[in-house]
Design a protein around this motif. Structure first.
Motif, short mmCIF file in Angstrom:
data_model
loop_
_atom_site.label_atom_id
_atom_site.label_comp_id
_atom_site.label_asym_id
_atom_site.label_seq_id
_atom_site.Cartn_x
_atom_site.Cartn_y
_atom_site.Cartn_z
N ASP A 64 0.72 -1.32 -0.01
CA ASP A 64 0.04 0.17 0.04
C ASP A 64 0.71 1.41 -0.02
O ASP A 64 0.41 2.54 -0.28
N ASN A 65 2.14 1.11 0.17
CA ASN A 65 3.05 2.32 0.03
C ASN A 65 3.42 2.91 -1.25
O ASN A 65 3.74 1.70 -2.22
N LEU A 66 3.90 4.10 -1.23
CA LEU A 66 4.45 4.49 -2.41
C LEU A 66 5.90 4.75 -1.92
O LEU A 66 6.12 5.37 -0.93
N VAL A 67 6.87 4.42 -3.00
CA VAL A 67 8.22 4.59 -2.50
C VAL A 67 8.85 5.37 -3.69
O VAL A 67 8.51 5.33 -4.89
N THR A 68 9.57 6.53 -3.28
CA THR A 68 10.58 7.58 -4.17
C THR A 68 11.87 7.88 -3.51
O THR A 68 11.98 7.36 -2.34
N LEU A 69 12.64 8.26 -4.27
CA LEU A 69 13.83 8.78 -3.80
C LEU A 69 13.91 10.35 -3.80
O LEU A 69 13.70 11.20 -4.35
N ALA A 70 14.74 10.77 -2.32
CA ALA A 70 14.93 12.19 -2.31
C ALA A 70 16.05 12.63 -3.15
O ALA A 70 17.15 12.72 -2.45
N MET A 71 15.85 12.84 -4.22
CA MET A 71 17.08 13.39 -5.16
C MET A 71 16.74 14.53 -5.63
O MET A 71 15.67 15.24 -5.78
N ASN A 72 17.75 15.27 -5.85
CA ASN A 72 17.44 16.76 -6.37
C ASN A 72 18.31 16.74 -7.85
O ASN A 72 19.38 17.46 -7.83
N GLY A 73 17.83 16.02 -8.63
CA GLY A 73 18.64 16.00 -10.03
C GLY A 73 19.87 15.37 -9.78
O GLY A 73 20.91 15.57 -10.38
N TRP A 74 20.01 14.49 -8.87
CA TRP A 74 21.41 13.93 -8.45
C TRP A 74 22.51 14.95 -8.02
O TRP A 74 23.66 14.44 -7.83
N ALA A 75 21.99 16.23 -7.69
CA ALA A 75 23.13 16.99 -6.91
C ALA A 75 23.08 16.51 -5.73
O ALA A 75 22.20 16.13 -5.07
N GLY A 76 23.88 17.29 -5.08
CA GLY A 76 24.33 16.93 -3.52
C GLY A 76 23.05 17.38 -2.51
O GLY A 76 22.97 16.40 -1.77
N PRO A 77 22.57 18.42 -2.38
CA PRO A 77 21.71 18.82 -1.40
C PRO A 77 20.58 18.20 -1.54
O PRO A 77 19.92 17.68 -2.57
N ASP A 78 19.78 17.96 -0.32
CA ASP A 78 18.42 17.41 -0.60
C ASP A 78 17.38 18.35 -1.29
O ASP A 78 17.47 19.54 -1.03
N PRO A 79 16.29 17.52 -1.91
CA PRO A 79 15.30 18.55 -2.30
C PRO A 79 14.48 19.14 -1.50
O PRO A 79 14.08 18.66 -0.40
#
Length: 148
Positions: A64-79
């Motif tokens: 039931d969960n949705l899963v994503t990645l906390a990426m910022n266009g693969w740049a260093g900072p968190d989105p």
């Protein structure tokens, strides 16, 4: 090789505009059985501004969960959306044909390892491990669990 940052940002803006122009009929999708991730729109509240924010993200389903990645266009900072969710984990997502309230949390330990391995099997991210290594730190795997 990664496209230039301006290209990535332009694609994000165009995708959000497409959603608006078509009233969400085009641009949101569910993950497919052949390994293509889906697209959802995540609504957050700015942790500093208090303003409503929305972002389009790729995702997979894990029960039931949705899963994503906390990426910022693969740049260093968190989105910014991930920083907002860490401040206020309750959020809303728009999916193809539905909406739901979710609570965000970061997957850790064996759950993170399992989800990362599953994400590797989906096309669209590219070479996940190589791209994540460019960030210089671990990429958060974000679980959006349905509200109770």
């Amino acid at each position: 090789m990664m496209p230039p940052r301006w290209f990535i940002r332009t694609a994000w803006v165009a995708h959000k505009a497409l959603l608006g122009l078509t009233r969400d009929r085009v641009g949101l999708s569910t993950p497919t059985t052949n390994g293509r991730f889906g697209m959802l729109r995540l609504h957050t509240v700015g942790r500093k501004s208090g303003k409503a924010r929305a972002v389009v993200l790729g995702y997979i389903e894990d029960g039931d969960n949705l899963v994503t990645l906390a990426m910022n266009g693969w740049a260093g900072p968190d989105p910014a959306w991930w920083l907002n969710l860490r401040s206020r984990p309750e959020s809303r997502v728009d999916l193809a044909g539905s909406k739901r309230i979710v609570y965000a949390r970061e997957a850790t330990g064996t759950e993170r390892d399992r989800l990362w391995a599953t994400l590797r099997d989906y096309s669209g991210y590219g070479e996940l491990d190589a791209l994540a290594a460019r960030r210089g730190r671990e990429t958060a795997v974000v679980v959006l669990a349905p509200a109770p």
